[in-house]
Design a protein around this motif. Structure first.
Motif, mmCIF file in Angstrom:
data_model
loop_
_atom_site.group_PDB
_atom_site.id
_atom_site.type_symbol
_atom_site.label_atom_id
_atom_site.label_comp_id
_atom_site.label_asym_id
_atom_site.label_seq_id
_atom_site.Cartn_x
_atom_site.Cartn_y
_atom_site.Cartn_z
ATOM 1 N N VAL A 292 11.828 10.563 12.365
ATOM 2 C CA VAL A 292 12.967 9.743 12.796
ATOM 3 C C VAL A 292 13.484 10.288 14.120
ATOM 4 O O VAL A 292 13.956 11.423 14.192
ATOM 5 N N VAL A 293 13.375 9.475 15.159
ATOM 6 C CA VAL A 293 13.763 9.917 16.495
ATOM 7 C C VAL A 293 14.434 8.767 17.228
ATOM 8 O O VAL A 293 13.895 7.653 17.294
ATOM 9 N N ASP A 294 15.637 9.023 17.770
ATOM 10 C CA ASP A 294 16.338 8.070 18.625
ATOM 11 C C ASP A 294 16.425 6.674 18.012
ATOM 12 O O ASP A 294 16.123 5.661 18.651
ATOM 13 N N GLY A 295 16.808 6.627 16.746
ATOM 14 C CA GLY A 295 17.082 5.341 16.100
ATOM 15 C C GLY A 295 15.878 4.600 15.576
ATOM 16 O O GLY A 295 15.994 3.444 15.156
ATOM 17 N N THR A 296 14.706 5.229 15.567
ATOM 18 C CA THR A 296 13.504 4.588 15.042
ATOM 19 C C THR A 296 12.834 5.505 14.031
ATOM 20 O O THR A 296 12.764 6.720 14.219
ATOM 21 N N VAL A 297 12.338 4.903 12.928
ATOM 22 C CA VAL A 297 11.595 5.628 11.907
ATOM 23 C C VAL A 297 10.113 5.300 12.077
ATOM 24 O O VAL A 297 9.738 4.126 12.121
ATOM 25 N N TYR A 298 9.283 6.327 12.152
ATOM 26 C CA TYR A 298 7.844 6.158 12.276
ATOM 27 C C TYR A 298 7.184 6.710 11.014
ATOM 28 O O TYR A 298 7.474 7.828 10.604
ATOM 29 N N VAL A 299 6.290 5.910 10.408
ATOM 30 C CA VAL A 299 5.657 6.359 9.171
ATOM 31 C C VAL A 299 4.282 5.715 9.028
ATOM 32 O O VAL A 299 4.066 4.574 9.451
ATOM 33 N N GLY A 300 3.353 6.456 8.443
ATOM 34 C CA GLY A 300 2.032 5.928 8.164
ATOM 35 C C GLY A 300 1.966 5.318 6.780
ATOM 36 O O GLY A 300 2.811 5.583 5.914
ATOM 37 N N GLU B 297 0.837 -1.186 0.000
ATOM 38 C CA GLU B 297 0.000 0.000 0.000
ATOM 39 C C GLU B 297 0.882 1.249 0.000
ATOM 40 O O GLU B 297 1.968 1.259 0.579
ATOM 41 N N GLU B 298 0.401 2.287 -0.656
ATOM 42 C CA GLU B 298 1.198 3.503 -0.803
ATOM 43 C C GLU B 298 1.666 4.054 0.544
ATOM 44 O O GLU B 298 0.933 4.032 1.523
ATOM 45 N N VAL B 299 2.891 4.556 0.547
ATOM 46 C CA VAL B 299 3.426 5.276 1.707
ATOM 47 C C VAL B 299 3.559 6.735 1.287
ATOM 48 O O VAL B 299 4.589 7.159 0.772
ATOM 49 N N MET B 300 2.465 7.481 1.470
ATOM 50 C CA MET B 300 2.470 8.910 1.168
ATOM 51 C C MET B 300 2.838 9.732 2.396
ATOM 52 O O MET B 300 3.228 10.896 2.288
ATOM 53 N N SER B 301 2.683 9.148 3.568
ATOM 54 C CA SER B 301 3.066 9.775 4.825
ATOM 55 C C SER B 301 4.565 10.057 4.828
ATOM 56 O O SER B 301 5.345 9.331 4.205
ATOM 57 N N SER B 302 4.960 11.108 5.515
ATOM 58 C CA SER B 302 6.380 11.446 5.631
ATOM 59 C C SER B 302 6.928 10.905 6.948
ATOM 60 O O SER B 302 6.264 10.988 7.981
ATOM 61 N N PRO B 303 8.120 10.336 6.935
ATOM 62 C CA PRO B 303 8.654 9.706 8.144
ATOM 63 C C PRO B 303 9.040 10.717 9.221
ATOM 64 O O PRO B 303 9.403 11.856 8.928
#
Length: 508
Positions: free
Chosen positions: A175-183, A167-173
């Motif tokens: 990045v904090v303390d070694g982890t990437v969070y994205v919708g 599924e498309e990843v249009m959300s922008s990541p």
């Protein structure tokens, strides 16, 4: 240009402190996003303030990082690092196959599934840059990590339940303390190890996640296209959820314990809602004429946001009173950036606008060849912004003159990320572009990361689409025709005059 001189004088006077309204309403804060501290933190004792600065620095822009959408938790879009000085493309990275087409709802300016796109709109996601790595989503269903200096792929992480259901990843990541969070459009928020690309956890939402997660003080705030706003801790546990609209595409700004996010309703109404960051309780609503897909920013007690009706607003966050508003020539999805008393914002009328933050007066506009969905980024004396005319532009923020532009293969809907010496942006041609010197001239520091098309092709004066215009044209504010009228009265009067009872009207 001779017609720039009056504006330069006004700017000098305002910045020298003679503009009382600008000073009392907007303050005299500097441009540095990395050193921003909330008003409550600023009054704490020195040890607490130092701790607040340390927390903020992991989530804000710096010379080698742009860690989340629009740089930081308030969507400031500002960095003190100088960006790319010229149009040289250091590298391009191809994210692969096309995403799916998104249909527009007939007869409206409101896309049915996501911002206007076609099967080649691969990189709508805006890059994050941390620790010498660029993180960006693609419509091919992957989150990518790319070496900032070389453009080589470090890893890729697939969303969706299996390789056949990307599924498309249009959300922008973020990045904090070694982890990437994205919708993702798989209706999940994903947490991915920044070094290895291994998934750490997923959080289930009630609809596709187009909005970008905003990180602040150990919590992620993100909305779904089913209209729910979530607060999620860094372990993947839900803190609270709140149904706020029929749809949320807006990326939240989090300021002084308050979450500000745009509302998008099926009846084509919209507003910005303020929620308590601790429990999600609604604090206040700021009305708009149309749907708010734009990501708001807050600067010194003033909320700046645009809507699908083509209006840019400045609203007092404490009283919810309109400070000023300005009608532009098309929907405003671009997130405003406020620096040194000037608001920079793009519009579907093809133009990047610079307006006085105190009263909405136009300082200059720069007309591109097509709609602007990209949110501007300001670094030093330059504004960077993408356009659907297939270009990334670098504009002098004092004069509005073009410094340079970079042509890509398709529309640039992605918002640029800026680090020292470089700008990174995605394009609908499936590529990510690095412009300038991605190393900043030295080794990368390992600092811990913290549908309507109906807009005129000419500028406001009917000139060439690539021309720059200036002027003092006033917006509408709490004077003149609006004296004594609240925003609700203004909206009701507009609806009564339209004859169709539809809030928002056509955004053309």
């Amino acid at each position: 240009m001779d017609d720039q001189q009056p504006w330069r004088r006004r700017t000098l006077l305002r910045r020298a402190g003679t503009g009382a309204l600008a000073l009392t309403t907007l303050g005299a804060a500097g441009t540095g996003a990395a050193a921003t501290v909330s008003q409550s933190d600023a009054t704490a004792d020195p040890a607490d303030r130092a701790a607040a600065l340390a927390r903020q620095s992991t989530a804000s822009a710096g010379p080698t990082r742009w860690p989340q959408f629009q740089a930081d938790p308030v969507n400031s879009g500002v960095t003190e690092a100088p960006g790319a000085a010229g149009d040289s493309v250091a590298w391009t990275f191809d994210t692969g196959e096309s995403g799916r087409a998104t249909a527009a709802e007939p007869g409206t300016a409101t896309p049915d599934g996501s911002p206007p796109d076609d099967p080649t709109d691969n990189v709508v996601s805006s890059p994050a840059v941390v620790d010498g790595t660029v993180y960006v989503g693609s419509n091919d269903g992957h989150l990518y990590a790319v070496d900032a200096a070389t453009g080589e792929e470090v890893w890729r992480y697939g969303t969706g339940s299996d390789p056949e259901s990307r599924e498309e990843v249009m959300s922008s990541p973020a990045v904090v303390d070694g982890t990437v969070y994205v919708g993702s459009h798989d209706a999940r928020l994903h947490a991915v190890d920044a070094g290895s690309g291994e998934g750490q956890w997923t959080f289930e939402a009630d609809g596709p996640v187009f909005a970008s997660p905003t990180y602040r003080d150990g919590t992620l705030y993100v909305g779904s296209q089913a209209g729910t706003m979530y607060a999620v801790d860094t372990a993947g546990e839900g803190v609270w959820s709140a149904s706020v609209a029929d749809r949320v595409d807006s990326t939240a700004a989090v300021v002084d314990g308050t979450v500000y996010v745009g509302r998008w309703n099926d009846d084509r109404t919209g507003s910005v809602v303020a929620l308590d960051a601790a429990d999600g309780e609604e604090i206040r609503t700021y009305e708009a004429r149309g749907e708010v897909a734009c990501s708001p920013t807050v600067r010194d007690g003033v909320l700046y946001v645009g809507d699908y009706a083509g209006v840019i607003y400045a609203i007092d966050t404490g009283t919810a009173e309109l400070v000023w508003g300005r009608q532009l020539g098309g929907p405003v999805l671009s997130s405003p950036v406020v620096v040194d008393g000037t608001v920079y914002v793009g519009s579907f009328d093809n133009s990047l606008w610079a307006m006085d933050a105190a009263n909405g007066d136009i300082e200059w506009s720069y007309a591109t060849g097509d709609q602007i969905l990209s949110s501007p980024a300001v670094a030093d004396d330059t504004v960077y912004v993408g356009s659907s005319d297939r270009h990334l532009y670098a504009i002098d923020r004092e004069s509005g003159d073009e410094r340079f532009s970079v042509e890509t293969g398709e529309a640039v809907l992605s918002s640029p990320a800026v680090t020292a010496g470089a700008v990174f942006v995605g394009s609908s041609d499936s590529f990510v572009y690095a412009v300038g010197d991605p190393t900043g001239g030295e080794s990368v520091d390992a600092t811990p990361p913290a549908g309507t098309d109906g807009s005129p092709s000419a500028g406001p004066d009917g000139d060439d689409p690539t021309a720059t215009t200036t002027g003092d044209g006033p917006g509408f504010g709490a004077v003149g025709a609006l004296t004594g009228l609240g925003l609700g009265v203004w909206q009701r009067a507009r609806n009564a005059g339209s004859g169709d009872g539809e809030t928002g009207g056509d955004a053309d």
